[in-house]
Enzyme design. Structure first.
Site, PDB file in Angstrom:
ATOM      1  N   ASP A 289       0.879  -0.960  -0.031  1.00  0.00           N
ATOM      2  CA  ASP A 289      -0.149   0.025  -0.155  1.00  0.00           C
ATOM      3  C   ASP A 289       0.996   1.116   0.017  1.00  0.00           C
ATOM      4  O   ASP A 289       2.012   1.162   0.274  1.00  0.00           O
ATOM      5  CB  ASP A 289      -1.121   0.052   1.133  1.00  0.00           C
TER       6      ASP A 289
HETATM    7  C1  BGC Z   1      -5.109   3.208   0.380  1.00  0.00           C
HETATM    8  C2  BGC Z   1      -5.355   2.295  -0.750  1.00  0.00           C
HETATM    9  C3  BGC Z   1      -4.957   2.580  -2.125  1.00  0.00           C
HETATM   10  C4  BGC Z   1      -3.805   3.414  -2.274  1.00  0.00           C
HETATM   11  C5  BGC Z   1      -3.498   4.168  -3.553  1.00  0.00           C
HETATM   12  C6  BGC Z   1      -3.883   3.966  -0.012  1.00  0.00           C
HETATM   13  O1  BGC Z   1      -3.874   5.143   0.872  1.00  0.00           O
HETATM   14  O2  BGC Z   1      -5.075   2.535   1.579  1.00  0.00           O
HETATM   15  O3  BGC Z   1      -6.676   1.393  -0.706  1.00  0.00           O
HETATM   16  O4  BGC Z   1      -5.601   1.805  -3.191  1.00  0.00           O
HETATM   17  O5  BGC Z   1      -3.808   4.447  -1.171  1.00  0.00           O
HETATM   18  O6  BGC Z   1      -4.466   5.191  -3.679  1.00  0.00           O
END
Ligand code: BGC
Length: 754
Positions: A289
């Site tokens: 993530d």
């Molecule tokens: C989130 C993810 C997301 C990623 C990209 C993160 O802050 O937890 O779910 O896909 O950002 O935007």
């Protein structure tokens, strides 16, 4: 020259084999050929180029220019994928640099969070879970893929499959709810929709099962928080939706932000290697993530960026999102022998496999053969259907449906909130396309007057109350559209108090004094506690954040053109203090019950401490949720009768057939979601008091009766115990068929080992 040769070989292979590829995962000969081509590529790549493939670079979708630095990095082979490049000309320009100028001509993957629609917004995922309908999930994700692939997106970070039992957690809005069986059905359907019949189709986008794993178990519903999940719970509750998504061919998986039992998910070798690769045989790519690699420093697991990179690499993380631990340190870590080059090769293999499966080597650019079509009639119609199927009727004292002539006072901060109605993660949806209830009423020429009463959900002023009350007095029915703005749920937006924010409760109470019937509609990213106002209103409809077509869906429901069809995918709490709450809890040694329950105000003053009422409940709110999991009313009523099981005792290799009769006892056609729950009465570890195992949508005419039949086998009773034994156990089982988790006709049977 040799690079061109490689590329020609690859292109020839893929154009020759395209017809054979109907699966998202290659098998047999195809898989073998992929690996050969990948190995050939790997043999030509330098260490730096391999590390480049592991780099998912974040960009801003608002960027107006393309930086030379980014182009140069792509040219140098330092980037494997890009996030949030939203201008088609930038996508093509960067891809051109990658496939024409980078050392090995490896295409980029362009990623975007396409979560519940791209332009045409569908209800938030928790809303779609309320449809209990795989078709809703599949259609919404198919349409999201069709719309987003038109601007070059080939990878979405969805579906989110984190089981969520705590409505304080902001990300419950994105979740499939609290039940592993329902979440598994939805997870499979989302993947099938995003990825289409074949991943290398121009309108297919790679799915990403996230956040692996346990993210929804954050302590106290506080986002990013610690989770403690025993292995049995992991496998019985949190893992099944991911397994379903992988079986459906999800090309990618994202690690979660949280730690599990002391080890961050992003550096968790047990989860990433032992479970995901060795047990589940996942051969796609695993991405971190956002910054979750370097967040292992704050977790207190890594000493610095280099150590974080080492931990993630040795745990088996293929691609790093936004942070640069791999980019900065992987080369040195390999040279120092702390990470093996074989491990890096494995990462690159996993990444290239997904690029091949997407057909990017063959067709790297945006497919311009189709006209760009957003918000088509068909897409809008499906979004409206999804909103109708997601709307849950929680209370109705005969005020609904409303007859068309009725004079209505339309009040409330969400009655005309086009942006908020789309919900969280609606980056690309445009509020100009949202049909709010106000607009839908206007178009349909409803006899109504609109006063917002409060300008937004957090508005605390009562300056418009007088006007709202006057309008209510002049009307026959008040439709109050309450809720929370989109920004109050979603990532990092947890709340400790989940009542309606601002002065909404005060306004509802003031309106109730007019004596006019009130229909409360809630648009929110989570269940909202309504204990304080439930008696002031005559009907309650939960429409979640219903997306682009929410207003039209609501119009049709309110006026009885169609009935609300949703069922709760999460237990609805009475107060936040009751959380986490979930229907599939354990019985305890002192299960709460009506007979023993002692309410706080019934305890005599000065009472001495006795064992009176000593069971598992709260003195002030009891032990049941406000509305149980699976609950939802329609515009007719159903009765259940004559439950039967085919046998009292079954062997492990036998099926058991459970049958019940369902009748529409009301005056109009209606849909019931008939639910089957079981209880494994005694186990080698204690088992939940109920577990959803099957459900079926049944449409019955007024007065019609139908037998509903479910078949179960011992496979349905398998669970993992504390000794990691995964099996069904012989013993007594209860089975219920009914309308929700707190009701149903019961039978019992015995599973015997022969
Ligand atoms: C989130 C993810 C997301 C990623 C990209 C993160 O802050 O937890 O779910 O896909 O950002 O935007």
């Amino acid at each position: 020259m040799k690079y061109y040769y490689t590329l020609i070989v690859i292109l020839c292979f893929f154009s020759c084999s395209k017809k054979e590829q109907t699966q998202n995962t290659a098998s047999g000969n195809n898989a073998q050929k992929y690996e050969e081509v990948i190995n050939e590529l790997l043999s030509k790549m330098t260490l730096e180029e391999k590390i480049g493939q592991t780099n998912l670079r974040g960009t801003s979708s608002r960027a107006k220019t393309l930086s030379d630095e980014l182009k140069q990095d792509v040219r140098d082979g330092k980037v494997g994928a890009l996030l949030n490049v939203m201008r088609t000309e930038f996508v093509d320009e960067l891809q051109k640099v990658a496939v024409e100028e980078s050392p090995n001509k490896i295409p980029l993957i362009f990623a975007r969070d396409v979560i519940h629609g791209f332009k045409t917004m569908f209800p938030i995922p928790l809303g779609m879970a309320a449809s209990w309908d795989a078709d809703v999930a599949k259609t919404s994700s198919r349409i999201a893929a069709i719309e987003s692939s038109q601007v070059g997106v080939r990878w979405t970070f969805a579906p989110m499959l984190d089981i969520a039992k705590d409505s304080r957690w902001g990300r419950i809005a994105e979740s499939p709810g609290e039940d592993p069986y329902l979440a598994s059905i939805l997870g499979k359907a989302y993947v099938e929709g995003f990825q289409g019949d074949s991943l290398n189709n121009a309108t297919s986008i790679a799915a990403c099962a996230k956040h692996y794993i346990g993210y929804g178990a954050a302590i106290g519903g506080r986002d990013y928080n610690t989770t403690v999940i025993p292995n049995s719970l992991l496998r019985n509750v949190y893992l099944p939706p991911f397994e379903a998504a992988l079986r459906a061919g999800s090309a990618t998986v994202m690690t979660a932000f949280n730690e599990i039992n002391g080890v961050p998910a992003t550096g968790n070798k047990y989860l990433l290697k032992d479970v995901l690769r060795d047990e589940l045989h996942f051969d796609g790519l695993v991405v971190s993530d956002w910054d979750s690699v370097i967040e292992m420093i704050a977790h207190g697991f890594a000493t610095d960026e280099k150590h974080a990179g080492e931990l993630a690499a040795n745990a088996g993380l293929d691609m790093e999102m936004t942070s640069k631990a791999y980019e900065h340190h992987l080369k040195n870590l390999i040279n120092e022998g702390k990470v093996s080059e074989a491990q890096l090769n494995e990462f690159v293999r996993n990444i290239l496999r997904v690029k091949f499966r997407l057909g990017l080597f063959e067709t790297p650019y945006i497919d311009k053969s189709n006209e760009v079509n957003f918000y088509t009639k068909e897409h809008l119609s499906e979004a409206k259907k999804a909103a109708i199927k997601s709307t849950v009727l929680l209370k109705n004292t005969k005020v609904l449906p409303i007859s068309k002539q009725t004079k209505i006072a339309l009040i409330g901060p969400m009655a005309h909130a086009p942006l908020d109605q789309m919900g969280t993660w609606a980056f690309d949806g445009e509020k100009e396309h949202t049909v709010t209830p106000f607009e839908a009423f206007k178009t349909a020429q409803v006899n109504f007057k609109y006063v917002s009463g409060l300008t937004h959900s957090r508005d605390q002023s009562n300056t418009q109350f007088k006007k709202a009350i006057t309008t209510a007095k002049e009307a026959e029915v008040v439709v109050f559209i309450a809720g929370e703005e989109a920004i109050l749920s979603g990532e990092a937006h947890s709340r400790s108090n989940i009542d309606l924010p601002g002065a909404q409760e005060d306004l509802i109470k003031a309106l109730a004094k007019t004596g006019k019937p009130i229909v409360l509609v809630i648009m929110a990213g989570r269940p909202i506690t309504i204990t304080n106002i439930i008696d002031d209103v005559d009907a309650v409809l939960m429409s979640w954040h219903p997306g682009t077509m929410g207003g039209e869906a609501l119009h049709d429901i309110l006026f009885g053109i169609i009935e609300p069809q949703g069922r709760l995918p999460v237990s609805w709490p009475k107060t936040a203090g009751q959380l986490p709450y979930f229907y599939n809890h354990k019985n305890t040694g002192r299960p709460a019950n009506k007979e023993d329950y002692v309410a706080m105000y019934d305890i005599p003053i000065g009472a001495w401490q006795s064992s009176l009422g000593n069971d598992s409940h709260y003195l002030d709110i009891g032990y049941t949720p406000h509305f149980p999991f699976g609950f939802g009313l329609g515009y007719t009523t159903f009765s259940y009768d004559a439950i039967k099981v085919s046998k009292d005792t079954i062997n492990f290799n036998e099926d058991i057939i459970v049958k019940a009769t369902v009748s529409n006892t009301g005056k109009r056609v209606g849909k019931e979601v008939v639910q089957l729950y079981i209880r494994d009465v005694v186990g080698s570890i204690t088992r939940p008091v109920k577990e959803l195992k099957r459900f079926e949508h049944v449409v019955l005419e007024a007065g019609e009766t139908k037998d509903v039949t479910f078949t179960l086998s011992s496979k349905d009773f398998i669970f993992t115990n504390n000794a990691s034994v995964r099996a069904a156990e012989a013993g007594d089982f209860d089975v219920w068929v009914g309308p929700h988790a707190a009701s149903g006709l019961k039978k019992s049977f015995y599973l015997q080992k022969k």
